[in-house]
Design an enzyme around this catalytic site. Structure first.
Site, PDB file in Angstrom:
ATOM      1  N   SER A  13      58.900  50.784  13.610  1.00  0.00           N
ATOM      2  CA  SER A  13      60.274  50.461  13.199  1.00  0.00           C
ATOM      3  C   SER A  13      61.086  50.049  14.427  1.00  0.00           C
ATOM      4  CB  SER A  13      60.934  51.669  12.534  1.00  0.00           C
ATOM      5  OG  SER A  13      61.270  52.647  13.506  1.00  0.00           O
ATOM      6  N   LYS A  82      62.520  65.495  14.850  1.00  0.00           N
ATOM      7  CA  LYS A  82      62.873  65.814  13.459  1.00  0.00           C
ATOM      8  C   LYS A  82      61.822  65.309  12.462  1.00  0.00           C
ATOM      9  CE  LYS A  82      65.941  61.851  12.625  1.00  0.00           C
ATOM     10  NZ  LYS A  82      64.998  61.133  11.757  1.00  0.00           N
ATOM     11  N   ASP A  83      60.954  64.375  12.874  1.00  0.00           N
ATOM     12  CA  ASP A  83      59.903  63.868  11.985  1.00  0.00           C
ATOM     13  C   ASP A  83      58.589  64.636  12.118  1.00  0.00           C
ATOM     14  OD1 ASP A  83      61.501  61.849  10.942  1.00  0.00           O
ATOM     15  OD2 ASP A  83      60.927  60.405  12.488  1.00  0.00           O
ATOM     16  N   THR A 128      71.915  57.857   0.644  1.00  0.00           N
ATOM     17  CA  THR A 128      71.091  58.736   1.471  1.00  0.00           C
ATOM     18  C   THR A 128      70.006  59.374   0.612  1.00  0.00           C
ATOM     19  OG1 THR A 128      71.019  60.676   2.935  1.00  0.00           O
ATOM     20  CG2 THR A 128      72.618  60.760   1.147  1.00  0.00           C
ATOM     21  N   SER A 130      68.312  61.989   2.129  1.00  0.00           N
ATOM     22  CA  SER A 130      68.113  63.227   2.872  1.00  0.00           C
ATOM     23  C   SER A 130      68.547  64.436   2.045  1.00  0.00           C
ATOM     24  CB  SER A 130      68.923  63.176   4.177  1.00  0.00           C
ATOM     25  OG  SER A 130      69.199  64.472   4.664  1.00  0.00           O
ATOM     26  N   ARG A 132      68.949  67.331   3.067  1.00  0.00           N
ATOM     27  CA  ARG A 132      69.923  68.067   3.886  1.00  0.00           C
ATOM     28  C   ARG A 132      71.333  67.517   3.678  1.00  0.00           C
ATOM     29  NH1 ARG A 132      72.243  66.527   8.640  1.00  0.00           N
ATOM     30  NH2 ARG A 132      70.929  64.667   8.644  1.00  0.00           N
ATOM     31  N   ARG A 133      71.465  66.201   3.730  1.00  0.00           N
ATOM     32  CA  ARG A 133      72.798  65.603   3.551  1.00  0.00           C
ATOM     33  C   ARG A 133      73.299  65.773   2.117  1.00  0.00           C
ATOM     34  NH1 ARG A 133      70.689  60.480   6.838  1.00  0.00           N
ATOM     35  NH2 ARG A 133      71.357  61.029   8.951  1.00  0.00           N
ATOM     36  N   ARG A 150      66.227  54.707   1.137  1.00  0.00           N
ATOM     37  CA  ARG A 150      65.285  54.876   2.232  1.00  0.00           C
ATOM     38  C   ARG A 150      65.213  53.580   3.025  1.00  0.00           C
ATOM     39  NH1 ARG A 150      60.434  56.888   1.420  1.00  0.00           N
ATOM     40  NH2 ARG A 150      60.220  56.416   3.627  1.00  0.00           N
ATOM     41  N   GLY A 151      64.350  53.555   4.020  1.00  0.00           N
ATOM     42  CA  GLY A 151      64.211  52.368   4.857  1.00  0.00           C
ATOM     43  C   GLY A 151      64.872  52.607   6.203  1.00  0.00           C
ATOM     44  N   ARG A 156      69.037  49.807   5.661  1.00  0.00           N
ATOM     45  CA  ARG A 156      70.067  50.515   4.886  1.00  0.00           C
ATOM     46  C   ARG A 156      71.426  49.821   5.027  1.00  0.00           C
ATOM     47  NH1 ARG A 156      68.679  57.006   5.391  1.00  0.00           N
ATOM     48  NH2 ARG A 156      66.484  56.699   5.847  1.00  0.00           N
ATOM     49  N   CYS A 243      59.278  69.357   3.329  1.00  0.00           N
ATOM     50  CA  CYS A 243      60.133  68.171   3.443  1.00  0.00           C
ATOM     51  C   CYS A 243      61.246  68.138   2.401  1.00  0.00           C
ATOM     52  CB  CYS A 243      59.307  66.898   3.351  1.00  0.00           C
ATOM     53  SG  CYS A 243      58.710  66.609   1.679  1.00  0.00           S
TER      54      CYS A 243
END
Length: 310
Positions: A13, A82-83, A128, A130, A132-133, A150-151, A156, A243
């Protein structure tokens, strides 16, 4: 690895490749005689645009990179911490050689009309995927609607422009890495939007046996970032988060060298929020991570995490 050429493997990416350039620049500054070359690989997570939990979740962004390292096709892997899954060990035969000085850990709101998060009207669609968000927005701004997106960050931003959402939440560090900090409307404090574990940290991973390379790249490591990352990853390890777990938290080394760790576990709808915050005192970072995880487990984090399908 030959002594004068380091083959670096990374996701392909734009952001991942920008991260590699940072590593190459820091290596060149410390070791001008060492040459580097880049092996970009496409990961499952980059190819699959559906729900990540259907393709092994978090490992989706690291598996192919790890494979290239273990097969000897590359010598050094660059990962966003974080990944990298923390609920299981690193692939056997590999180790982290360095954690680079931490970038911004905060999230940014991007709104074409320039509104802040608190100014967004009812029904505003936030792009989003996520968990978490989504959990945090559900708790703090229930009148907003999250739409799956995603992406990579550029992609995005294109989707935002195309009207697929009214606003986006993206990591400040990621936008800075791709030179798009100009789109940021508001930077959210870690109290408003608690960051993911390992936010803003780049890790360098090597094969365990490559002692010379480990010595060489360990010079790039930052001690404070190492301590913060150890605490955060141990927290995630003890909680056995997957995840789909809305787990957030960040460790911070204060000016005096004191380490603290704040962590939160949410239910996906944001209705249940468990918090813990401790100072290390004389504890080592991993013990601090364990202690904060235990504090969350005492509040019922296990049932919360295990109750989420993944």
């Amino acid at each position: 690895m030959s002594s004068d050429l380091i083959r670096i493997v990374s996701r392909d990416s734009p952001m991942a490749l920008a991260q590699v350039e940072r590593v190459r620049a820091e290596l060149a500054a410390l070791h001008p005689d060492v040459k580097t070359t880049v092996l970009p690989v496409k990961t499952t997570g980059d190819k699959w645009m559906g729900d990540l939990s259907q393709v092994e979740g978090k490992g989706a962004f690291t598996k192919e990179v790890d494979a290239a390292l273990l097969a000897g096709e590359a010598d050094l892997a660059v990962h966003c911490v974080k990944d990298v899954p923390a609920d299981r060990p690193l692939p056997a035969g590999t180790t982290f050689a360095a954690f680079l000085t931490r970038d911004d850990i905060r999230d940014a709101l991007i709104h074409p009309g320039g509104l802040t998060l608190d100014e967004l009207p009812d029904g505003t669609r936030i792009g989003t995927s996520s968990v978490r968000r989504i959990a945090q927005l559900s708790a703090s701004h229930p009148h907003l609607e999250c739409v799956p997106m995603r992406g990579n960050a550029n992609r995005r931003l294109e989707k935002l422009e195309a009207g697929e959402a009214d606003a986006l939440l993206l990591a400040v560090a990621g936008l800075e890495r791709i030179g798009r900090a100009d789109v940021i409307t508001e930077i959210l404090s870690p109290e408003v939007m608690v960051p993911p574990i390992g936010a803003g940290v780049l890790a360098l991973q090597c094969r365990e046996g490559d002692k010379d390379l480990i010595d060489l790249v360990s010079d790039l490591g930052d001690r404070d970032t190492y301590r913060e990352t150890q605490a955060e990853r141990m927290l995630l390890h003890v909680l056995q988060g997957h995840c789909n777990s809305p787990i957030a938290g960040y460790a911070r080394v204060e000016r005096g060298g004191e380490l603290s760790l704040r962590a939160t576990v949410f239910s996906p709808d944001g209705k249940v929020v468990l918090n813990a915050h401790e100072w290390a005192g004389r504890l080592d970072p991993a013990t601090l991570g364990t202690s904060v995880a235990v504090a969350l487990l005492r509040q019922g984090a296990r049932d919360l995490i295990d109750g989420i399908p993944h």
